[in-house]
Design an enzyme around this catalytic site. Structure first.
Site, PDB file in Angstrom:
ATOM      1  N   ASN A   1      56.294  19.490  27.299  1.00 18.97           N
ATOM      2  CA  ASN A   1      57.158  19.135  28.420  1.00 18.97           C
ATOM      3  C   ASN A   1      56.841  19.904  29.698  1.00 18.97           C
ATOM      4  O   ASN A   1      57.047  19.408  30.791  1.00 18.97           O
ATOM      5  CB  ASN A   1      58.625  19.344  28.039  1.00 18.97           C
ATOM      6  CG  ASN A   1      58.863  20.652  27.308  1.00 18.97           C
ATOM      7  OD1 ASN A   1      58.171  20.977  26.345  1.00 18.97           O
ATOM      8  ND2 ASN A   1      59.824  21.406  27.774  1.00 18.97           N
TER       9      ASN A   1
ATOM     10  N   CYS B   1      64.627  32.269  35.231  1.00 13.89           N
ATOM     11  CA  CYS B   1      65.556  33.121  35.972  1.00 13.89           C
ATOM     12  C   CYS B   1      66.880  32.393  36.134  1.00 13.89           C
ATOM     13  O   CYS B   1      67.945  32.964  36.010  1.00 13.89           O
ATOM     14  CB  CYS B   1      64.998  33.479  37.342  1.00 13.89           C
ATOM     15  SG  CYS B   1      66.021  34.644  38.253  1.00 13.89           S
TER      16      CYS B   1
HETATM   17  C1  LIG Z   1      59.401  18.186  23.991  1.00 12.57           C
HETATM   18  C2  LIG Z   1      60.877  18.015  23.922  1.00 12.57           C
HETATM   19  N1  LIG Z   1      61.497  18.029  22.741  1.00 12.57           N
HETATM   20  C3  LIG Z   1      62.836  17.872  22.640  1.00 12.57           C
HETATM   21  C4  LIG Z   1      63.628  17.677  23.753  1.00 12.57           C
HETATM   22  C5  LIG Z   1      65.105  17.534  23.579  1.00 12.57           C
HETATM   23  O1  LIG Z   1      65.534  16.237  23.707  1.00 12.57           O
HETATM   24  P1  LIG Z   1      67.077  15.937  24.012  1.00 12.57           P
HETATM   25  O2  LIG Z   1      67.299  16.350  25.415  1.00 12.57           O
HETATM   26  O3  LIG Z   1      67.247  14.475  23.797  1.00 12.57           O
HETATM   27  O4  LIG Z   1      67.857  16.736  23.042  1.00 12.57           O
HETATM   28  C6  LIG Z   1      63.017  17.661  25.014  1.00 12.57           C
HETATM   29  C7  LIG Z   1      63.792  17.472  26.254  1.00 12.57           C
HETATM   30  O5  LIG Z   1      64.512  18.278  26.756  1.00 12.57           O
HETATM   31  C8  LIG Z   1      61.616  17.836  25.095  1.00 12.57           C
HETATM   32  O6  LIG Z   1      61.003  17.848  26.291  1.00 12.57           O
END
Ligand SMILES: Cc1ncc(COP(=O)(O)O)c(C=O)c1O
Ligand code: FES
Lengths: 217, 392
Positions: B158, B332
């Site tokens: 992400n 932060c």
């Molecule tokens: C790689 C990844 N996994 C899991 C999540 C969690 O997803 P959710 O916001 O639907 O709980 C996110 C997003 O915040 C993510 O970017």
């Protein structure tokens, strides 16, 4: 520590209202958008004292330079630079306005609380970002005392080792509180104190409560 | 309020696709409980199953290999939870794991859930990544053993967008008899995902990263793999997740996936063009920067940049005042000064990790917006560097 416990800590530390408005007060925003008294590279600011504190590895660093009227022992002008977040920028900017015309010994005893008050408050979890300003100011005043052979006026920022095993000082405990530690467990998590022989628990807990009172009550 | 508002934070969340909005408005009136046998229930059931089909076909799974959950985080927690089974205390033991392997750059929901398992006695091993955020597969080969029950590695990151060689990691896992899970929350709907080709046992996805609503996600569990629910109760979702289905969310998720199927390929090209314009613009007008993440194996819309000598949150807020929404890896803002664990794992020094900004582009962004962003960003970096102690 298990995250469940950490989470409870977080819940205690954060008021929901902190997260609602634009991150900060109008005053913080004003100083963030138009920071005052930044040291410009091309200006020829002949300072009488200069101090630098913090470390960019930790996310913030602060430099303060002051001009002093030696006759009246007051600060006449000041400049600063910072590597830091919005709270750090705004709190140093506001501090730089506060100290102009201020007697040295008054400036010497300014606390982060005085600065946050002037800013009409900071979210609790950002208070740690404002502590460098007054530290840098004290460093600058100390530098001035050194340059003018008044070392006797320097009150050393004495730090005392509280946890011998892990070499943790009272200052580190204070920093941990400013960063959000509200319980002995959270303090241990942040500083690793008390994780060897455990002897220091009583004194650390006492300091923990003192610092919480000092900064947050 | 600034005149323009430019949203460049699509990895945090996305607006609803207009078609999804329409589908949701229609579905508002479908209130039946999908478990009810009467016509109200059957109407709702039909829409839920239609959505399941759409998702399954999009990732080349069978419909009954998919079940719905309340978020990407729940999906990930559910998968990890099935590896804590205590065979001595369970009549129907599933995938007891002596050991779980994951990576240092996972989303907090994987990292925190695995730390909790660790506290309860299941050893967790964390894989390193290289400077581009790619998993060290040689390390995985050395680390994995017959004790390993699960390997969980995210498909796309992400923060930096790096895409892993999932097939290779899954194959290494299977060779040692371990199961393989991938957190594909940032991947499904942005890059092609085929669970059969990639040989995946478990996969997590979430609605709000792909122009669907928040609070709905789905899990893929390969047929034949043992499974045990995290949320127990009724027999919804074939006993895999109790709780009356979020029909509105599920219908919307199905629609969002349907739209991804139509738009994804075409969009990839335009996102890559926009990203390249952003990258070139930054390179041209701002000195002392570095781009993080993998140069080619990267989500089409994600660009992570380190600006030397400045702190990320200040940049974020100055851009916000210009109407531009981006995100910073350093935490932060979340109450600690810890720099991004992802950037640190990539070997970026702490001071660089503090000064990093993530731009994540999406389907509505335009070339004009990118140009405007580059102009404003240049001003902001200049301004913050002028007041910085750490930039000469
Ligand atoms: C790689 C990844 N996994 C899991 C999540 C969690 O997803 P959710 O916001 O639907 O709980 C996110 C997003 O915040 C993510 O970017
Ligand atoms: S003195 Fe703190 S653990 Fe020993």
């Amino acid at each position: 520590m298990c995250t469940c416990e950490l989470w409870i800590e977080t819940l205690k530390g954060l008021r929901m209202s902190d997260q609602l408005n634009w991150v900060y007060t109008d005053k913080v925003k004003d100083h963030f958008v138009n920071p005052r008294n930044i040291l410009k590279d091309d200006e020829n600011f002949k300072e009488d004292g200069k101090g630098m504190v913090g470390n960019i590895k930790c996310g913030d660093q602060m430099m303060m330079a002051i001009k002093v009227d030696a006759k009246n022992n007051t600060i006449t002008d000041c400049r600063w630079k910072t590597y830091g977040c919005a709270s750090a920028i705004a709190s140093t900017s506001v501090l730089s306005e506060m100290v102009k015309g201020m007697p040295l010994d008054e400036a010497y005893h300014l606390s982060p609380k005085d600065v946050t008050k002037e800013l009409s408050g900071l979210p609790e979890h950002k208070i740690h970002c404002s502590v460098l300003g007054d530290k840098a100011l004290r460093a600058a005043i100390n530098d001035y005392y050194r340059r003018t052979n008044q070392e006797d006026k320097i009150t050393a920022e004495t730090s005392k080792i509280i946890c011998q095993c892990m070499n943790v000082t009272d200052h580190e405990i204070e920093d941990a509180v400013l960063e959000g530690a509200r319980s002995y467990l959270a303090l241990q998590e942040k500083t690793k104190l008390g994780t060897v022989c455990g002897q220091c628990e009583k004194e650390a807990t006492k300091l923990l409560n003192e610092y919480i009172k000092k900064h947050f009550s | 309020m600034p005149v323009k508002q430019i949203y460049l934070d699509h990895n945090a969340t996305t607006p609803l696709h207009p078609e999804v909005k329409i589908a949701m408005q229609k579905a508002m009136d479908v209130f039946g409980n999908p478990s009810s046998m009467h016509s109200f229930g059957r109407d709702a059931r039909a829409l839920v199953e239609e959505s399941r089909e759409k998702i399954a076909s999009f990732i080349n799974a069978e419909a009954d290999e998919i079940f719905f959950v309340g978020s990407g985080s729940e999906a990930n927690n559910t998968i990890l939870s099935i590896f804590t089974c205590e065979p001595s205390q369970c009549a129907n033991p599933c995938n007891m794991a002596h050991e779980i392997i994951t990576s240092k750059i996972e989303h907090p929901c994987i990292l925190e859930a695995s730390k909790c398992l660790q506290n309860r006695g299941t050893p967790i091993l964390f894989l390193n990544v290289d400077n581009y955020g790619k998993i060290d597969t040689a390390q995985l080969e050395k680390m994995i053993s017959s004790r390993t029950g699960l390997v969980s590695v995210m498909m796309a990151n992400n923060e930096i967008g790096t895409i892993q060689d999932i097939k290779k990691i899954a194959d290494i896992s299977h060779k040692k008899g371990a199961l393989f899970h991938t957190d594909a929350v940032q991947a499904v709907g942005k890059i092609p995902v085929d669970v059969k080709k990639l040989n995946i046992d478990f996969l997590s996805l979430s609605g709000h990263k792909i122009y669907g609503p928040k609070g709905v996600g789905a899990v893929y569990v390969k047929k034949g793999v043992k499974f045990c629910p995290l949320i127990r109760g009724g027999h919804q979702e074939k006993g895999r997740r109790a709780g009356t289905e979020n029909t509105l969310g599920i219908i919307a998720l199905g629609k969002a996936i349907e739209m991804r199927k139509v738009e994804m390929d075409k969009e990839e090209k335009s996102l890559l063009e926009l990203k390249s314009a952003l990258k070139k613009g930054i390179e041209k007008s701002i000195p002392d920067i570095r781009f993080n993440g993998h140069p080619t194996d990267c989500l089409p819309g994600t660009l992570n940049v380190t600006f030397q000598g400045v702190e990320g949150e200040a940049i974020l807020l100055y851009l916000d005042l210009e109407g531009i929404a981006v995100s910073t890896g350093s935490a932060c803002s979340s109450g600690s000064l810890d720099p991004s664990h992802v950037l640190l794992a990539c070997g970026i020094p702490a001071e660089g990790a503090h000064g990093s900004i993530r731009f994540s582009l999406g389907r509505d962004n335009t070339k004009e917006e990118i140009d405007y962003t580059v102009t404003k960003l240049t001003e902001v970096i200049k301004k913050t560097r002028k007041m910085s102690t750490a930039y000469k």
